[in-house]
Design a protein around this motif. Structure first.
Motif, short mmCIF file in Angstrom:
data_model
loop_
_atom_site.label_atom_id
_atom_site.label_comp_id
_atom_site.label_asym_id
_atom_site.label_seq_id
_atom_site.Cartn_x
_atom_site.Cartn_y
_atom_site.Cartn_z
N ALA A 77 1.01 -1.48 -0.22
CA ALA A 77 -0.02 0.02 0.18
C ALA A 77 0.94 1.28 0.13
O ALA A 77 2.15 1.20 0.12
N SER A 78 0.52 2.33 -0.15
CA SER A 78 1.12 3.47 -0.15
C SER A 78 1.92 3.88 0.72
O SER A 78 2.93 4.43 0.81
N GLU A 79 1.48 3.41 2.27
CA GLU A 79 2.13 3.73 3.40
C GLU A 79 3.32 2.91 3.77
O GLU A 79 4.25 3.00 4.54
N GLY A 80 3.65 1.72 2.73
CA GLY A 80 4.61 0.98 2.90
C GLY A 80 4.37 -0.44 3.34
O GLY A 80 5.10 -1.52 3.29
N HIS A 81 3.12 -0.52 4.06
CA HIS A 81 2.73 -1.82 4.58
C HIS A 81 2.05 -2.65 3.40
O HIS A 81 1.56 -2.17 2.49
N ARG A 82 2.00 -4.00 3.56
CA ARG A 82 1.28 -5.09 2.95
C ARG A 82 -0.20 -4.79 2.66
O ARG A 82 -0.96 -4.57 3.62
N ALA A 83 -0.66 -4.70 1.56
CA ALA A 83 -1.98 -4.42 1.19
C ALA A 83 -3.02 -5.57 1.72
O ALA A 83 -2.17 -6.75 1.35
N SER A 84 -4.01 -5.52 1.98
CA SER A 84 -4.94 -6.43 2.34
C SER A 84 -5.61 -7.07 1.20
O SER A 84 -5.34 -6.67 0.00
N VAL A 85 -6.24 -8.35 1.48
CA VAL A 85 -6.66 -8.93 0.12
C VAL A 85 -7.70 -7.92 -0.52
O VAL A 85 -7.84 -8.04 -1.76
N SER A 86 -8.59 -7.51 0.42
CA SER A 86 -9.80 -6.57 -0.23
C SER A 86 -9.24 -5.40 -1.03
O SER A 86 -9.78 -4.94 -2.11
N GLU A 87 -8.24 -4.99 -0.42
CA GLU A 87 -7.50 -3.81 -1.19
C GLU A 87 -7.05 -4.00 -2.52
O GLU A 87 -7.21 -3.33 -3.39
#
Length: 542
Positions: A393-403
């Motif tokens: 994701a934009s903040e650097g953390h892993r995006a969730s499945v739904s994202e």
């Protein structure tokens, strides 16, 4: 060094020399040992420091005396065994130290002192065999070497020599027994995944073996990756060599595709000059560079085969979209398209879901690893199977499945063309970058695979010390984008093999192909191409 000169027959899910592995457990000296479910066929002498019995069991030399009846002069030729490189030495030292430390009161300080950077330099510059990169143990039934064909024989480069070198009675039955061993210890077989060196004689060996598999395992689908290394056809020496190579490509493709439900051509003439290496630093002369990219793509696209199906709460889980080999094959061969050809696309690394590197979307950055594809095709009947794992994701953390799902759906809504159907699989785990992974990442790739700068051009490459993991996206497409490849193979077969006075007619006779068999291949390629042509083009051609 040829990193793709082999034939891998993966079981249950898949595995390969490009190391996409499922595992089976064996007990060795009372210790559980996990080995890949794999049958790998190689040239004799291609295993380097590893013997064909793998590394779990030690071969004891026979002490029996041979009966000698020859009374003439005898000469002996011997060569020194290959030594393990620094990477393999480290692996074996760590394993030995681990075993010693399990003994109470033991103290081990025998580890050789060398740095990780020394190992990486060794892997980049001094490796000769594919086993120099391998970090797993193999079962004694996994590695098979062809008799009478040695690794340094450059002439093993066409369908005819492969056909002549493989005798089913002497070799095929033994390989079939090895395959049967792994099949029988499986609870359930999703399908067979083959990864075949399609640039030389291994395609003929694969065709012979595939024919037997189709007969013996009637209801088990076969997914085949026909791989060619970068630059394998760049130094043509003569017109005769050109004719041989284009005929080999046409014959090999026709024969292999007739024994599988889905064939995926993989391997660009120059990966370093392709859009797929936009953020990579590839040297085409180093075959492990290109094979690492192809391996990562195959690992990603096959990830759903290893997923455990989940229930309605999939969005809250770490995975979504599990599907087996049979499901993917059925999915991509809809609309009556049989013996389908699929395009393989990859984004390595995949961009962040929002913001960042020029706002690139997953769909925009996916680029084909299949040669001779049409970039601007619009196919309303296209079917796609896409896998995204480890997306950021934009903040650097892993995006969730739904994202990830929402982002892909939004990209399709904004796209000028979209497939008739797309199956999406999502996982949170990125592609890990182990120490043995080649240094192919550009300066714009960060520690977790994030894109942090501009496009990479002539920059110093990064390796596993700087990049620990990367997000990946991969896609299989049943699309008319592959039409140029099919039509080129059909045209070459007609021009150089079938037409009156064809330049390759005598060559094909030396490969034991008669005109009737060539015409059957022509008809098959014609049907495959016709199934992918838009309706108006099919009507015009009729």
């Amino acid at each position: 060094m040829r990193c793709l000169g082999w034939l891998g027959i993966p079981l249950q899910i898949q595995c390969s020399r490009i190391r996409i592995l499922t595992w089976t457990c064996f007990i060795v000296l009372g210790i559980p040992s996990y080995t890949p479910r794999l049958v790998s066929i190689n040239l004799r002498g291609s295993l380097g420091s590893m013997n064909s019995h793998g590394t779990l069991y030690t071969e004891v030399a026979s002490t029996s005396q041979d009966v000698v009846t020859w009374t003439g002069r005898v000469s002996t030729q011997a060569s020194q065994p290959f030594k393990r490189n620094l990477f393999l030495q480290r692996l074996y030292e760590e394993e030995e130290n681990s075993n010693i430390n399990e003994i109470p009161g033991s103290n081990n300080d025998s580890r050789t002192e060398y740095e990780d950077k020394d190992i990486i330099e060794c892997l980049e510059n001094d490796v000769q065999f594919w086993t120099d990169y391998s970090k797993v143990h193999y079962h004694p039934r996994s590695l098979y070497e062809l008799d009478r064909v040695w690794a340094n024989v450059d002439e093993f480069n066409n369908y005819g020599i492969g056909r002549d070198s493989f005798a089913w009675a002497a070799q095929g039955e033994e390989i079939s027994d090895r395959l049967r061993f792994f099949v029988e210890e499986c609870d359930h077989i999703q399908g067979f995944q083959f990864i075949v060196d399609d640039s030389g004689g291994f395609s003929a060996v694969a065709a012979e073996f595939l024919e037997n598999i189709v007969d013996e395992y009637t209801n088990i689908p076969v997914l085949l990756y026909a791989v060619q290394g970068s630059g394998s056809r760049t130094n043509l020496q003569s017109g005769k060599r050109t004719v041989s190579e284009v005929l080999h490509d046409s014959i090999s493709f026709s024969r292999l595709s007739s024994y599988c439900k889905l064939i995926v051509p993989v391997g660009l003439p120059s990966l370093s000059k392709s859009k797929a290496s936009r953020f990579l630093h590839i040297e085409d002369a180093k075959h492990f560079h290109s094979s690492a990219v192809y391996a990562a793509a195959l690992h990603s696209i096959s990830l759903p085969f290893r997923m455990v199906p989940v229930g309605p709460s999939a969005d809250a889980c770490s995975i979504s979209g599990a599907v087996d080999i049979h499901g993917v094959v059925q999915m991509l061969s809809r609309q009556g398209r049989q013996n389908m050809v699929s395009v393989l696309d990859v984004a390595m690394p995949a961009p962040s879901l929002t913001g960042g590197q020029n706002d690139l979307s997953l769909l925009e950055i996916l680029q084909p690893l299949t040669p001779q594809t049409d970039d601007d095709v619009e196919d309303l009947l296209a079917i796609e199977h896409m896998t995204v794992h480890g997306a950021l994701a934009s903040e650097g953390h892993r995006a969730s499945v739904s994202e990830v799902k929402d982002k892909v759906d939004g990209a399709f809504r904004c796209a000028s063309t979209r497939p008739m159907f797309c199956h999406l699989s999502v996982a949170l785990c990125p592609l890990p970058i182990p120490l043995s992974f080649p240094s192919i990442f550009g300066n714009s790739v960060g520690n977790q695979g994030e894109l942090v700068g501009g496009q990479t051009i002539n920059s110093s490459p990064k390796g596993s010390l700087e990049v620990h993991s990367v997000p990946m996206a991969a896609r299989l497409r049943s699309s008319s984008a592959v039409l140029p490849l099919l039509e080129n193979k059909l045209r070459n077969l007609q021009r150089f093999g079938i037409q009156r006075g064809a330049a390759g007619a005598e060559l094909l006779r030396s490969w034991s192909f008669g005109m009737e068999e060539l015409v059957e291949m022509e008809e098959m390629l014609s049907k495959m191409a016709a199934a992918l042509r838009p309706p108006q083009l099919t009507s015009d051609s009729d």
